[in-house]
Design a protein around this motif. Structure first.
Motif, PDB file in Angstrom:
ATOM      1  N   VAL A  38       0.889  -1.163   0.000  1.00 18.01           N
ATOM      2  CA  VAL A  38       0.000   0.000   0.000  1.00 18.01           C
ATOM      3  C   VAL A  38       0.923   1.207   0.000  1.00 18.01           C
ATOM      4  O   VAL A  38       1.819   1.302   0.837  1.00 18.01           O
ATOM      5  CB  VAL A  38      -0.910   0.028   1.239  1.00 18.01           C
ATOM      6  N   ILE A  39       0.720   2.093  -0.952  1.00 24.08           N
ATOM      7  CA  ILE A  39       1.575   3.276  -1.043  1.00 24.08           C
ATOM      8  C   ILE A  39       0.718   4.536  -1.037  1.00 24.08           C
ATOM      9  O   ILE A  39      -0.465   4.494  -1.346  1.00 24.08           O
ATOM     10  CB  ILE A  39       2.476   3.251  -2.300  1.00 24.08           C
ATOM     11  N   ILE A  40       1.338   5.630  -0.676  1.00 24.00           N
ATOM     12  CA  ILE A  40       0.684   6.931  -0.766  1.00 24.00           C
ATOM     13  C   ILE A  40       1.155   7.579  -2.055  1.00 24.00           C
ATOM     14  O   ILE A  40       2.355   7.703  -2.302  1.00 24.00           O
ATOM     15  CB  ILE A  40       1.017   7.804   0.450  1.00 24.00           C
ATOM     16  N   ASN A  41       0.196   7.961  -2.887  1.00 20.90           N
ATOM     17  CA  ASN A  41       0.496   8.584  -4.164  1.00 20.90           C
ATOM     18  C   ASN A  41       0.067  10.050  -4.096  1.00 20.90           C
ATOM     19  O   ASN A  41      -1.121  10.349  -4.172  1.00 20.90           O
ATOM     20  CB  ASN A  41      -0.224   7.854  -5.291  1.00 20.90           C
ATOM     21  N   PRO A  42       1.024  10.962  -3.984  1.00 23.57           N
ATOM     22  CA  PRO A  42       0.658  12.382  -3.861  1.00 23.57           C
ATOM     23  C   PRO A  42       0.083  12.970  -5.149  1.00 23.57           C
ATOM     24  O   PRO A  42      -0.500  14.043  -5.122  1.00 23.57           O
ATOM     25  CB  PRO A  42       1.985  13.056  -3.490  1.00 23.57           C
ATOM     26  N   ARG A  43       0.206  12.254  -6.270  1.00 21.95           N
ATOM     27  CA  ARG A  43      -0.317  12.768  -7.539  1.00 21.95           C
ATOM     28  C   ARG A  43      -1.814  12.542  -7.701  1.00 21.95           C
ATOM     29  O   ARG A  43      -2.442  13.175  -8.543  1.00 21.95           O
ATOM     30  CB  ARG A  43       0.430  12.126  -8.715  1.00 21.95           C
TER      31      ARG A  43
END
Length: 129
Positions: A38-43
């Motif tokens: 699970v990643i955080i995607n700032p885009r």
């Protein structure tokens, strides 16, 4: 374990808490191992709280928007994770996994999670500010 007892250690740099939460959800509701990051995607923008990424045969990851992490209440983040893990579970079980599909929406209802297109309370409060 109910949803309010799931503990979440969270920062925008460290997503171990989100991955552990996803593992707990997958096991609790489907008896499945969860083995993608699970990643955080700032885009990702406001309209996309999160998304499940996969190719034809392989689940790849769940992406959560940075906006969601900064603006949603913890209960809403848990609900968002339940929604995205539901996509993952449907993929693993080779069932309909698209938002709006009969099987997927039935699973969301079964696990008491929000359907796509519904806005979270915390976001409605902050819009326009």
């Amino acid at each position: 374990m109910n949803d309010t007892t799931i503990k979440l250690k969270l920062s925008t740099r460290e997503v171990e808490g989100l991955t552990n939460l996803a593992r707990d959800i997958a096991m609790k509701y489907w008896g499945l191992d969860f083995n993608i990051p699970v990643i955080i995607n700032p885009r990702l923008k406001r309209s996309t709280y999160g998304r499940f990424i996969y190719n034809k045969k392989t689940p790849l990851r769940i992406e959560i928007s940075g906006y969601s992490i900064r603006n949603l209440y913890i209960t809403e983040i848990i609900d968002l994770m339940k929604h995205e893990v539901c996509h993952y579970a449907c993929f693993i079980m080779q069932k309909q996994l698209s938002d709006g599909s009969r099987f997927f929406e039935g699973e969301l209802k079964r696990i008491n999670s929000t359907s796509a297109g519904l806005s979270y309370k915390s976001v409605r409060k902050t819009r326009g500010k």
